[in-house]
Design an enzyme around this catalytic site. Structure first.
Site, PDB file in Angstrom:
ATOM      1  N   ASP A  37       0.854  -1.190   0.000  1.00  0.00           N
ATOM      2  CA  ASP A  37       0.000   0.000   0.000  1.00  0.00           C
ATOM      3  C   ASP A  37       0.890   1.240   0.000  1.00  0.00           C
ATOM      4  OD1 ASP A  37      -3.262   0.228   1.065  1.00  0.00           O
ATOM      5  OD2 ASP A  37      -2.065   2.054   0.917  1.00  0.00           O
ATOM      6  N   ASN A  94      -9.039   1.542  -3.798  1.00  0.00           N
ATOM      7  CA  ASN A  94     -10.316   2.245  -3.698  1.00  0.00           C
ATOM      8  C   ASN A  94     -10.778   2.764  -5.060  1.00  0.00           C
ATOM      9  OD1 ASN A  94      -7.830   3.445  -2.905  1.00  0.00           O
ATOM     10  ND2 ASN A  94      -8.859   5.390  -2.599  1.00  0.00           N
ATOM     11  N   SER A 134     -11.028  -4.918  -7.031  1.00  0.00           N
ATOM     12  CA  SER A 134     -11.826  -3.710  -6.795  1.00  0.00           C
ATOM     13  C   SER A 134     -13.125  -3.811  -7.592  1.00  0.00           C
ATOM     14  CB  SER A 134     -11.076  -2.470  -7.290  1.00  0.00           C
ATOM     15  OG  SER A 134      -9.882  -2.279  -6.585  1.00  0.00           O
ATOM     16  N   GLU A 174     -18.800  -6.011   5.260  1.00  0.00           N
ATOM     17  CA  GLU A 174     -18.050  -5.671   6.460  1.00  0.00           C
ATOM     18  C   GLU A 174     -18.821  -6.156   7.687  1.00  0.00           C
ATOM     19  OE1 GLU A 174     -16.553  -1.619   6.486  1.00  0.00           O
ATOM     20  OE2 GLU A 174     -16.233  -1.777   4.329  1.00  0.00           O
ATOM     21  N   ALA A 228     -25.424  -6.910  -8.040  1.00  0.00           N
ATOM     22  CA  ALA A 228     -25.685  -7.500  -6.714  1.00  0.00           C
ATOM     23  C   ALA A 228     -25.836  -6.380  -5.680  1.00  0.00           C
ATOM     24  CB  ALA A 228     -24.550  -8.446  -6.321  1.00  0.00           C
ATOM     25  N   CYS A 281     -19.815   1.343  -0.517  1.00  0.00           N
ATOM     26  CA  CYS A 281     -20.044   0.772  -1.853  1.00  0.00           C
ATOM     27  C   CYS A 281     -21.441   0.954  -2.447  1.00  0.00           C
ATOM     28  CB  CYS A 281     -19.689  -0.697  -1.834  1.00  0.00           C
ATOM     29  SG  CYS A 281     -17.944  -0.916  -1.467  1.00  0.00           S
ATOM     30  N   ARG A 450     -33.009   1.853  14.495  1.00  0.00           N
ATOM     31  CA  ARG A 450     -32.674   0.529  13.961  1.00  0.00           C
ATOM     32  C   ARG A 450     -33.728  -0.517  14.308  1.00  0.00           C
ATOM     33  NH1 ARG A 450     -28.464  -0.299  10.171  1.00  0.00           N
ATOM     34  NH2 ARG A 450     -27.019   1.399  10.463  1.00  0.00           N
TER      35      ARG A 450
HETATM   36  P1  NAD Z   1      -9.926   1.043   1.105  1.00  0.00           P
HETATM   37  O1  NAD Z   1      -9.993   2.489   0.840  1.00  0.00           O
HETATM   38  O2  NAD Z   1     -10.163   0.527   2.494  1.00  0.00           O
HETATM   39  O3  NAD Z   1      -8.473   0.501   0.675  1.00  0.00           O
HETATM   40  C1  NAD Z   1      -7.847   0.798  -0.539  1.00  0.00           C
HETATM   41  C2  NAD Z   1      -6.338   0.948  -0.298  1.00  0.00           C
HETATM   42  O4  NAD Z   1      -5.679   1.061  -1.570  1.00  0.00           O
HETATM   43  C3  NAD Z   1      -5.959   2.206   0.488  1.00  0.00           C
HETATM   44  O5  NAD Z   1      -5.264   1.831   1.672  1.00  0.00           O
HETATM   45  C4  NAD Z   1      -5.061   3.006  -0.480  1.00  0.00           C
HETATM   46  O6  NAD Z   1      -3.980   3.659   0.153  1.00  0.00           O
HETATM   47  C5  NAD Z   1      -4.541   1.904  -1.393  1.00  0.00           C
HETATM   48  N1  NAD Z   1      -4.069   2.376  -2.710  1.00  0.00           N
HETATM   49  C6  NAD Z   1      -4.696   3.194  -3.593  1.00  0.00           C
HETATM   50  N2  NAD Z   1      -3.951   3.345  -4.721  1.00  0.00           N
HETATM   51  C7  NAD Z   1      -2.824   2.608  -4.547  1.00  0.00           C
HETATM   52  C8  NAD Z   1      -1.683   2.339  -5.357  1.00  0.00           C
HETATM   53  N3  NAD Z   1      -1.573   2.850  -6.609  1.00  0.00           N
HETATM   54  N4  NAD Z   1      -0.711   1.551  -4.856  1.00  0.00           N
HETATM   55  C9  NAD Z   1      -0.822   1.015  -3.610  1.00  0.00           C
HETATM   56  N5  NAD Z   1      -1.885   1.204  -2.810  1.00  0.00           N
HETATM   57  C10 NAD Z   1      -2.877   1.991  -3.261  1.00  0.00           C
HETATM   58  O7  NAD Z   1     -10.928   0.348   0.089  1.00  0.00           O
HETATM   59  P2  NAD Z   1     -11.734  -1.026   0.293  1.00  0.00           P
HETATM   60  O8  NAD Z   1     -12.928  -0.797   1.147  1.00  0.00           O
HETATM   61  O9  NAD Z   1     -10.777  -2.110   0.642  1.00  0.00           O
HETATM   62  O10 NAD Z   1     -12.284  -1.246  -1.183  1.00  0.00           O
HETATM   63  C11 NAD Z   1     -11.411  -1.602  -2.246  1.00  0.00           C
HETATM   64  C12 NAD Z   1     -12.258  -1.992  -3.448  1.00  0.00           C
HETATM   65  O11 NAD Z   1     -13.040  -3.151  -3.134  1.00  0.00           O
HETATM   66  C13 NAD Z   1     -13.262  -0.925  -3.906  1.00  0.00           C
HETATM   67  O12 NAD Z   1     -13.343  -0.976  -5.305  1.00  0.00           O
HETATM   68  C14 NAD Z   1     -14.557  -1.380  -3.289  1.00  0.00           C
HETATM   69  O13 NAD Z   1     -15.678  -0.951  -4.050  1.00  0.00           O
HETATM   70  C15 NAD Z   1     -14.436  -2.891  -3.355  1.00  0.00           C
HETATM   71  N6  NAD Z   1     -15.187  -3.627  -2.324  1.00  0.00           N
HETATM   72  C16 NAD Z   1     -15.240  -3.172  -1.038  1.00  0.00           C
HETATM   73  C17 NAD Z   1     -15.918  -3.899  -0.059  1.00  0.00           C
HETATM   74  C18 NAD Z   1     -16.016  -3.419   1.362  1.00  0.00           C
HETATM   75  O14 NAD Z   1     -16.784  -4.010   2.116  1.00  0.00           O
HETATM   76  N7  NAD Z   1     -15.304  -2.402   1.783  1.00  0.00           N
HETATM   77  C19 NAD Z   1     -16.500  -5.127  -0.397  1.00  0.00           C
HETATM   78  C20 NAD Z   1     -16.406  -5.580  -1.717  1.00  0.00           C
HETATM   79  C21 NAD Z   1     -15.752  -4.821  -2.664  1.00  0.00           C
HETATM   80  C1  UGA Z   2     -22.267  -4.696   0.879  1.00  0.00           C
HETATM   81  C2  UGA Z   2     -22.712  -6.046   0.325  1.00  0.00           C
HETATM   82  O1  UGA Z   2     -23.561  -6.693   1.274  1.00  0.00           O
HETATM   83  C3  UGA Z   2     -21.504  -6.930   0.009  1.00  0.00           C
HETATM   84  O2  UGA Z   2     -21.939  -8.142  -0.607  1.00  0.00           O
HETATM   85  C4  UGA Z   2     -20.573  -6.182  -0.940  1.00  0.00           C
HETATM   86  O3  UGA Z   2     -19.409  -6.947  -1.189  1.00  0.00           O
HETATM   87  C5  UGA Z   2     -20.178  -4.859  -0.309  1.00  0.00           C
HETATM   88  O4  UGA Z   2     -21.372  -4.087  -0.032  1.00  0.00           O
HETATM   89  C6  UGA Z   2     -19.327  -4.001  -1.190  1.00  0.00           C
HETATM   90  O5  UGA Z   2     -19.318  -4.134  -2.393  1.00  0.00           O
HETATM   91  O6  UGA Z   2     -18.686  -3.147  -0.576  1.00  0.00           O
HETATM   92  P1  UGA Z   2     -21.466  -3.784   3.243  1.00  0.00           P
HETATM   93  O7  UGA Z   2     -21.703  -2.440   2.636  1.00  0.00           O
HETATM   94  O8  UGA Z   2     -20.178  -4.029   3.908  1.00  0.00           O
HETATM   95  O9  UGA Z   2     -21.624  -4.926   2.123  1.00  0.00           O
HETATM   96  O10 UGA Z   2     -22.612  -4.084   4.324  1.00  0.00           O
HETATM   97  P2  UGA Z   2     -24.156  -4.554   4.218  1.00  0.00           P
HETATM   98  O11 UGA Z   2     -24.377  -5.598   5.209  1.00  0.00           O
HETATM   99  O12 UGA Z   2     -24.555  -4.846   2.835  1.00  0.00           O
HETATM  100  O13 UGA Z   2     -24.928  -3.251   4.706  1.00  0.00           O
HETATM  101  C7  UGA Z   2     -24.985  -2.074   3.921  1.00  0.00           C
HETATM  102  C8  UGA Z   2     -25.903  -1.068   4.581  1.00  0.00           C
HETATM  103  O14 UGA Z   2     -27.267  -1.489   4.500  1.00  0.00           O
HETATM  104  C9  UGA Z   2     -25.613  -0.851   6.066  1.00  0.00           C
HETATM  105  O15 UGA Z   2     -25.707   0.510   6.378  1.00  0.00           O
HETATM  106  C10 UGA Z   2     -26.702  -1.646   6.757  1.00  0.00           C
HETATM  107  O16 UGA Z   2     -27.011  -1.167   8.036  1.00  0.00           O
HETATM  108  C11 UGA Z   2     -27.847  -1.465   5.787  1.00  0.00           C
HETATM  109  N1  UGA Z   2     -28.853  -2.545   5.892  1.00  0.00           N
HETATM  110  C12 UGA Z   2     -28.541  -3.819   5.550  1.00  0.00           C
HETATM  111  C13 UGA Z   2     -30.131  -2.240   6.352  1.00  0.00           C
HETATM  112  O17 UGA Z   2     -30.436  -1.076   6.671  1.00  0.00           O
HETATM  113  N2  UGA Z   2     -31.050  -3.255   6.447  1.00  0.00           N
HETATM  114  C14 UGA Z   2     -30.771  -4.535   6.113  1.00  0.00           C
HETATM  115  O18 UGA Z   2     -31.675  -5.401   6.234  1.00  0.00           O
HETATM  116  C15 UGA Z   2     -29.480  -4.822   5.657  1.00  0.00           C
END
Ligand code: NAD
Ligand code: UGA
Length: 473
Positions: A37, A94, A134, A174, A228, A281, A450
């Protein structure tokens, strides 16, 4: 045929990169994984000896880090070296919504992904499989491929580099990330070269049953991820719209959810009404879908999805306004205790948390907020609210439109006119409400945004009670 994968480099040590690589390292001890990172502070925390300091809070993550870190899992800022040595590279950076230029406010900002592709093009050696982890707009893999192919063409003969690009979107949520990664509903792999697809499938095959590993073309894979999230967010907005109607009609949204969810065609998950969806997201991915639909001239498709986001914003305002109205139309100078700031329970993440907008509305109205969250730091809340914390032990000394953080729930509640539950943390469900009411200023209110507190537990107290979607109150 498969390519032999002994070394993986994951670019991006965030909420996805860290937990995902920890699970792969745990399940595949024969693979060395380097998570890199640009953010030195984040890497320092991933390497911290105190596992409570890890930058991401997820149940079970500390156990995995303890088992694998320093063995086959390493965190560093050495991007160049680790790209050079990798057989497979995950891009897990990100992809927020663009805030300026073409597509601002809707399209994903791909500058971090493009930065990674350029680094990979510059430093990779031999044959490398590049995996999009990502969440990306449809056809991004093509852009990555163009950058990599240009590097391939210009490389000198002794370097001999080649690439395969795969789409492997992540579906973890998460709060349940480790469980979701260890027992996924499916693993989706989009790609063209079957050998590259099989190489990635082989890694997942160490713990995921074969029938759960789906192969598609790259664009179906990219679009399936956005779809999704859009469908899940749509369910949240749908049930929240019904909650508002329940409050007007005497129905109870929990009873409606239960009755609707027992229809096997509909299913019971994602039917909890609340302050609206947050997280990094849902909003960005739907807006991305809106941007793509508009780009292809499908205005009605774009409008359909944009409504899901607009309704979510309305839902937050609806809650903050009704609270002000119930507190005699003014909260200026009143103390409001906020229970929960994370966007959902069991995470320390506050990105797009409904608590941010709702708290900002209260501050605008002149309230003093006393905020509690078991995992979110006061520093993070300060960043999100954009107002410095006013540390004072006596609420009568706090100025209008100010806030402070309290480590203990009872301290947050002491002397409050109202409690507002914004995150469904378990510890709030277990509170003794009779005792709580004695700590508050009268008349006192409990607003449960909630819907986690049963009204039976409140009946014996002298608290006024509002619970989302409960028209019987
Ligand atoms: P995040 O912001 O927590 O982490 C991304 C990291 O990438 C940061 O620490 C940043 O410093 C680093 N970064 C950026 N550019 C870089 C580079 N060129 N070289 C090295 N490091 C670099 O993001 P996240 O929540 O982990 O999400 C990452 C991706 O996954 C996004 O596209 C998001 O939509 C997707 N995603 C997130 C979740 C989730 O629950 N957070 C779930 C599924 C998919
Ligand atoms: C969501 C999806 O569930 C994941 O499958 C996906 O990978 C991820 O986005 C992503 O692409 O980042 P996340 O955002 O971590 O995951 O959490 P969720 O459990 O989906 O909740 C999202 C929001 O909806 C929260 O604020 C939660 O409180 C709300 N929520 C969820 C409700 O208000 N009611 C519900 O019944 C469920």
């Amino acid at each position: 045929m498969t390519f032999e994968v002994k070394k993986i480099c994951c670019i991006g040590a965030g909420y996805v990169g860290g937990p995902t690589m920890a699970v792969i390292a745990d399940k595949c001890p024969y693979i060395t994984i380097n998570v890199v990172d640009l953010n030195q502070e984040r890497i320092k925390l991933w390497n911290h000896s105190d596992l409570n300091k890890l930058p991401v809070y997820e149940t079970g993550l500390d156990r995995l880090i303890e088992r694998c870190r320093g063995k086959n899992l390493h965190f560093s800022t050495k991007i160049r070296e680790n790209i050079e040595e990798a057989d497979m590279i995950f891009i897990s950076v990100n992809t927020p919504t663009k805030n300026k230029g073409l597509g601002a406010g809707k399209a994903s900002d791909l500058k971090w992904v493009e930065g990674c592709a350029r680094d990979v093009a510059k430093f990779a050696k031999g044959h490398t499989i590049v995996v999009e982890k990502s969440t990306l707009p449809v056809k991004t893999a093509e852009a990555i491929k163009i950058i990599l192919t240009a590097a391939q063409k210009s490389s000198n003969s002794e370097k001999k580099i080649s690439f395969d690009v795969l789409s492997n979107p992540e579906f973890l949520a998460e709060g349940t990330a480790i469980k979701d990664l260890e027992k996924p509903d499916r693993v989706l792999i989009g790609g063209e070269n079957i050998n590259a697809i099989n190489s990635l499938s082989k890694i997942y095959g160490n713990w995921v049953p074969k029938n759960k590993i789906i192969h598609t073309n790259i664009w179906s894979s990219e679009l399936a991820k956005l779809t999704a999230n859009a469908f899940l967010a749509q369910r949240v907005s749908s049930i929240n719209s019904i909650a508002a109607l329940c409050e007007k009609t005497g129905a109870d949204v929990r009873e409606v959810s239960k009755a609707v969810g027992t229809d096997s065609r509909i299913g019971c998950k994602f039917l909890n009404s609340g302050p609206g969806f947050g997280g990094s997201c849902f909003k960005k991915d739907i807006l991305n879908l809106v941007y793509i639909a508009n780009h292809f001239g499908l205005k009605e498709v774009a409008d359909f999805w944009e409504n899901v986001v607009d309704f979510n914003t309305f839902n937050q305002t609806r809650i903050s306004q009704l609270i002000v109205k119930k507190l005699f139309g003014t909260i200026s100078g009143k103390k409001i205790s906020i229970l929960g700031f994370a966007f959902k329970a069991n995470t320390n993440d506050t990105r797009e948390s409904p608590a941010i907008n709702i708290c900002k509305d209260f501050l605008e109205e002149g309230a003093h907020l006393s905020i509690h969250d078991p995992k979110v730091s006061s520093l993070q809340i300060e960043k999100d609210l954009g107002i410095e914390e006013q540390k004072t032990t006596q609420s009568n000394l706090a100025s209008e439109g100010s806030w402070c953080f309290k480590e203990k729930i009872t301290d947050a509640i002491e002397g409050a006119d109202a409690i507002v539950i914004l995150t469904e943390w378990d510890e709030y469900k277990k509170l003794d409400w009779d005792k709580v009411s004695t700590l508050m200023r009268k008349p006192s209110w409990l607003f449960d945004a909630r819907g986690i507190i049963s009204k039976i537990n409140i009946e014996k107290t002298n608290l006024n009670f509002w619970s989302i979607g409960d028209g019987s109150l």
